[in-house]
Write a protein that holds these residues in place. Structure first.
Motif, PDB file in Angstrom:
ATOM      1  N   ASP A 188       0.824  -1.218   0.000  1.00 56.63           N
ATOM      2  CA  ASP A 188       0.000   0.000   0.000  1.00 56.63           C
ATOM      3  C   ASP A 188       0.855   1.264   0.000  1.00 56.63           C
ATOM      4  O   ASP A 188       0.348   2.357   0.211  1.00 56.63           O
ATOM      5  CB  ASP A 188      -0.958   0.001   1.186  1.00 56.63           C
ATOM      6  CG  ASP A 188      -0.241  -0.059   2.535  1.00 56.63           C
ATOM      7  OD1 ASP A 188       1.010   0.011   2.565  1.00 56.63           O
ATOM      8  OD2 ASP A 188      -0.931  -0.180   3.568  1.00 56.63           O
ATOM      9  N   ARG A 189       2.160   1.108  -0.223  1.00 58.87           N
ATOM     10  CA  ARG A 189       3.148   2.180  -0.338  1.00 58.87           C
ATOM     11  C   ARG A 189       3.606   2.730   1.004  1.00 58.87           C
ATOM     12  O   ARG A 189       4.413   3.666   1.048  1.00 58.87           O
ATOM     13  CB  ARG A 189       2.662   3.336  -1.227  1.00 58.87           C
ATOM     14  CG  ARG A 189       2.200   2.912  -2.617  1.00 58.87           C
ATOM     15  CD  ARG A 189       3.214   2.010  -3.309  1.00 58.87           C
ATOM     16  NE  ARG A 189       4.499   2.672  -3.519  1.00 58.87           N
ATOM     17  CZ  ARG A 189       5.647   2.031  -3.771  1.00 58.87           C
ATOM     18  NH1 ARG A 189       5.671   0.706  -3.834  1.00 58.87           N
ATOM     19  NH2 ARG A 189       6.756   2.705  -3.962  1.00 58.87           N
ATOM     20  N   ARG A 190       3.078   2.208   2.098  1.00 58.55           N
ATOM     21  CA  ARG A 190       3.628   2.613   3.396  1.00 58.55           C
ATOM     22  C   ARG A 190       5.103   2.228   3.464  1.00 58.55           C
ATOM     23  O   ARG A 190       5.500   1.164   2.993  1.00 58.55           O
ATOM     24  CB  ARG A 190       2.889   1.923   4.541  1.00 58.55           C
ATOM     25  CG  ARG A 190       1.514   2.462   4.837  1.00 58.55           C
ATOM     26  CD  ARG A 190       0.878   1.716   6.002  1.00 58.55           C
ATOM     27  NE  ARG A 190       0.851   0.273   5.774  1.00 58.55           N
ATOM     28  CZ  ARG A 190       1.408  -0.640   6.564  1.00 58.55           C
ATOM     29  NH1 ARG A 190       2.066  -0.275   7.657  1.00 58.55           N
ATOM     30  NH2 ARG A 190       1.311  -1.923   6.267  1.00 58.55           N
ATOM     31  N   ARG A 191       5.884   3.096   4.080  1.00 63.15           N
ATOM     32  CA  ARG A 191       7.299   2.818   4.328  1.00 63.15           C
ATOM     33  C   ARG A 191       7.492   2.787   5.839  1.00 63.15           C
ATOM     34  O   ARG A 191       7.163   3.752   6.537  1.00 63.15           O
ATOM     35  CB  ARG A 191       8.158   3.914   3.713  1.00 63.15           C
ATOM     36  CG  ARG A 191       9.644   3.609   3.676  1.00 63.15           C
ATOM     37  CD  ARG A 191      10.438   4.823   3.224  1.00 63.15           C
ATOM     38  NE  ARG A 191      11.799   4.464   2.826  1.00 63.15           N
ATOM     39  CZ  ARG A 191      12.780   5.347   2.681  1.00 63.15           C
ATOM     40  NH1 ARG A 191      12.567   6.640   2.896  1.00 63.15           N
ATOM     41  NH2 ARG A 191      13.988   4.939   2.315  1.00 63.15           N
ATOM     42  N   THR A 192       8.001   1.680   6.360  1.00 60.16           N
ATOM     43  CA  THR A 192       8.114   1.514   7.801  1.00 60.16           C
ATOM     44  C   THR A 192       9.546   1.157   8.194  1.00 60.16           C
ATOM     45  O   THR A 192      10.326   0.650   7.394  1.00 60.16           O
ATOM     46  CB  THR A 192       7.176   0.403   8.313  1.00 60.16           C
ATOM     47  OG1 THR A 192       7.553  -0.844   7.717  1.00 60.16           O
ATOM     48  CG2 THR A 192       5.718   0.719   8.002  1.00 60.16           C
ATOM     49  N   ILE A 193       9.852   1.437   9.465  1.00 61.54           N
ATOM     50  CA  ILE A 193      11.076   0.929  10.083  1.00 61.54           C
ATOM     51  C   ILE A 193      10.718  -0.429  10.670  1.00 61.54           C
ATOM     52  O   ILE A 193       9.941  -0.506  11.627  1.00 61.54           O
ATOM     53  CB  ILE A 193      11.584   1.884  11.173  1.00 61.54           C
ATOM     54  CG1 ILE A 193      11.955   3.233  10.568  1.00 61.54           C
ATOM     55  CG2 ILE A 193      12.786   1.272  11.893  1.00 61.54           C
ATOM     56  CD1 ILE A 193      12.376   4.275  11.597  1.00 61.54           C
ATOM     57  N   ALA A 194      11.249  -1.481  10.106  1.00 58.54           N
ATOM     58  CA  ALA A 194      10.791  -2.830  10.453  1.00 58.54           C
ATOM     59  C   ALA A 194      11.875  -3.649  11.140  1.00 58.54           C
ATOM     60  O   ALA A 194      13.075  -3.423  10.953  1.00 58.54           O
ATOM     61  CB  ALA A 194      10.326  -3.560   9.197  1.00 58.54           C
ATOM     62  N   ALA A 195      11.405  -4.593  11.922  1.00 59.96           N
ATOM     63  CA  ALA A 195      12.244  -5.697  12.391  1.00 59.96           C
ATOM     64  C   ALA A 195      11.906  -6.896  11.516  1.00 59.96           C
ATOM     65  O   ALA A 195      10.811  -7.462  11.619  1.00 59.96           O
ATOM     66  CB  ALA A 195      11.966  -5.998  13.856  1.00 59.96           C
ATOM     67  N   LEU A 196      12.827  -7.241  10.619  1.00 62.05           N
ATOM     68  CA  LEU A 196      12.657  -8.455   9.829  1.00 62.05           C
ATOM     69  C   LEU A 196      13.017  -9.663  10.680  1.00 62.05           C
ATOM     70  O   LEU A 196      13.956  -9.624  11.476  1.00 62.05           O
ATOM     71  CB  LEU A 196      13.564  -8.433   8.598  1.00 62.05           C
ATOM     72  CG  LEU A 196      13.373  -7.291   7.608  1.00 62.05           C
ATOM     73  CD1 LEU A 196      14.322  -7.477   6.424  1.00 62.05           C
ATOM     74  CD2 LEU A 196      11.942  -7.182   7.132  1.00 62.05           C
ATOM     75  N   VAL A 197      12.264 -10.736  10.503  1.00 60.20           N
ATOM     76  CA  VAL A 197      12.566 -12.003  11.168  1.00 60.20           C
ATOM     77  C   VAL A 197      12.942 -13.019  10.099  1.00 60.20           C
ATOM     78  O   VAL A 197      12.158 -13.291   9.185  1.00 60.20           O
ATOM     79  CB  VAL A 197      11.362 -12.499  11.986  1.00 60.20           C
ATOM     80  CG1 VAL A 197      11.653 -13.891  12.567  1.00 60.20           C
ATOM     81  CG2 VAL A 197      11.035 -11.515  13.101  1.00 60.20           C
ATOM     82  N   VAL A 198      14.136 -13.555  10.221  1.00 58.76           N
ATOM     83  CA  VAL A 198      14.606 -14.629   9.349  1.00 58.76           C
ATOM     84  C   VAL A 198      14.550 -15.904  10.174  1.00 58.76           C
ATOM     85  O   VAL A 198      15.260 -16.034  11.177  1.00 58.76           O
ATOM     86  CB  VAL A 198      16.040 -14.380   8.852  1.00 58.76           C
ATOM     87  CG1 VAL A 198      16.410 -15.389   7.761  1.00 58.76           C
ATOM     88  CG2 VAL A 198      16.216 -12.943   8.353  1.00 58.76           C
ATOM     89  N   ASP A 199      13.689 -16.839   9.781  1.00 56.98           N
ATOM     90  CA  ASP A 199      13.537 -18.037  10.603  1.00 56.98           C
ATOM     91  C   ASP A 199      14.593 -19.077  10.253  1.00 56.98           C
ATOM     92  O   ASP A 199      15.448 -18.874   9.391  1.00 56.98           O
ATOM     93  CB  ASP A 199      12.107 -18.578  10.527  1.00 56.98           C
ATOM     94  CG  ASP A 199      11.754 -19.207   9.176  1.00 56.98           C
ATOM     95  OD1 ASP A 199      12.656 -19.546   8.384  1.00 56.98           O
ATOM     96  OD2 ASP A 199      10.541 -19.370   8.917  1.00 56.98           O
ATOM     97  N   ARG A 200      14.523 -20.203  10.934  1.00 58.84           N
ATOM     98  CA  ARG A 200      15.582 -21.206  10.799  1.00 58.84           C
ATOM     99  C   ARG A 200      15.562 -21.930   9.464  1.00 58.84           C
ATOM    100  O   ARG A 200      16.514 -22.614   9.122  1.00 58.84           O
ATOM    101  CB  ARG A 200      15.494 -22.187  11.972  1.00 58.84           C
ATOM    102  CG  ARG A 200      15.955 -21.558  13.273  1.00 58.84           C
ATOM    103  CD  ARG A 200      15.708 -22.410  14.491  1.00 58.84           C
ATOM    104  NE  ARG A 200      14.308 -22.376  14.908  1.00 58.84           N
ATOM    105  CZ  ARG A 200      13.886 -22.715  16.132  1.00 58.84           C
ATOM    106  NH1 ARG A 200      14.748 -23.101  17.051  1.00 58.84           N
ATOM    107  NH2 ARG A 200      12.605 -22.666  16.422  1.00 58.84           N
TER     108      ARG A 200
END
Length: 283
Positions: free
Chosen positions: A106-118
């Motif tokens: 939706d074009r929102r730009r956020t400061i994110a915490a990405l989670v990379v799983d195992r």
């Protein structure tokens, strides 16, 4: 009734110096740091706020296409630039939490915490809710909190300025969190606040806190490290110096967590509210 994890969990809080705008290079650095942490026994690795782009507002403003990571409508991230980090997480059997600017459908730009799983799958785990200062000109605040489940550990997610608000950590604890993971970007001159906030969130909520931070850089975007892990009474288990790359490893102990909550039952004893109105007493 509060439930507790059945086994300890070893975590790593990272402090490192990413290169502004170099998403490919910073991803490779993140992969190296994840391997280092895993070699020391960590099964959850937390890296700083906006690490993949670096926390550098001029670059984030000038090159959104080059710095942003796209997410789909289900919060999945398929960006091939993150492949080294996927591989490192999969090879290490570690869950990685790393900061990045994210562009949503939706074009929102956020400061994110990405989670990379195992398995190496990448998702947006959480979008920062409390934006600080100039961040408001570049980003949209997140809409909700989030709790990361790792085995039977419940780990609330916060990002930097979120941790300055007692309500944010308390919301995680109210959701049953045993710990609180905080990728951050504290600049030189803020060491006192850096060291008070996250110890306080730990003690406020009798939960572990894992605080990752950027370090070094160039003025005015120079960061002060001090990555740390705090126990549920706010005691520092490990802390990095104010300069230089470090991977800080500590083990979260469910026995200590249960004992602390039995000895200091603030979560059980807190009032549902503080009354309908505040009385005013004259002195």
């Amino acid at each position: 009734m509060t439930s507790f994890p059945s086994a300890p969990l070893t975590v790593a809080a990272v402090q490192a110096d990413p290169v502004p705008g170099d998403l490919v290079g910073n991803t490779s650095t993140a992969a190296r740091l994840v391997r280092h942490a895993a070699d020391s026994g960590a099964r959850v690795v937390v890296l700083p706020e906006l690490f993949l782009s670096a926390y550098h507002p001029p670059t984030l403003a000038a090159d959104p296409a080059g710095t942003d990571v796209p997410a789909d409508a289900d919060a999945a991230v398929a960006d091939p630039r993150l492949d080294p980090l996927r591989t490192a997480a999969r090879d290490a059997g570690a869950v990685v939490v790393v900061g990045a600017p994210v562009r949503h459908p939706d074009r929102r730009r956020t400061i994110a915490a990405l989670v990379v799983d195992r398995s190496g799958t990448v998702r947006v785990g959480y979008d920062k809710q409390q934006l600080w200062s100039a961040e408001r000109e570049l980003f949209t605040p997140g809409r909700r909190g989030a709790t990361l489940l790792v085995d039977d550990w419940r780990l609330g997610l916060g990002i930097c300025y979120d941790g300055c608000f007692p309500e944010h950590g308390r919301a995680a604890a109210a959701d049953g969190a045993h710990g609180y993971l905080c990728p951050s970007g504290y600049r030189v001159g803020s060491a006192h606040r850096r060291d008070v906030y996250y110890a306080a969130r730990a003690l406020d909520n009798t939960m572990y806190v894992v605080f990752a931070n950027s370090v070094d850089g160039t003025d005015p975007w120079r960061f002060n490290g001090g990555a740390a892990v705090y126990d549920p009474e706010g005691r520092c288990l490990t802390r990095g110096p104010d300069s230089g790359e470090r991977v800080l490893v500590a083990t979260l102990d469910p026995v200590l967590l249960a004992r602390t909550r039995a000895d200091h039952p603030m979560l059980l004893d807190r009032l549902p509210d503080q009354g309908p109105a505040r009385a005013r007493v004259r002195g």
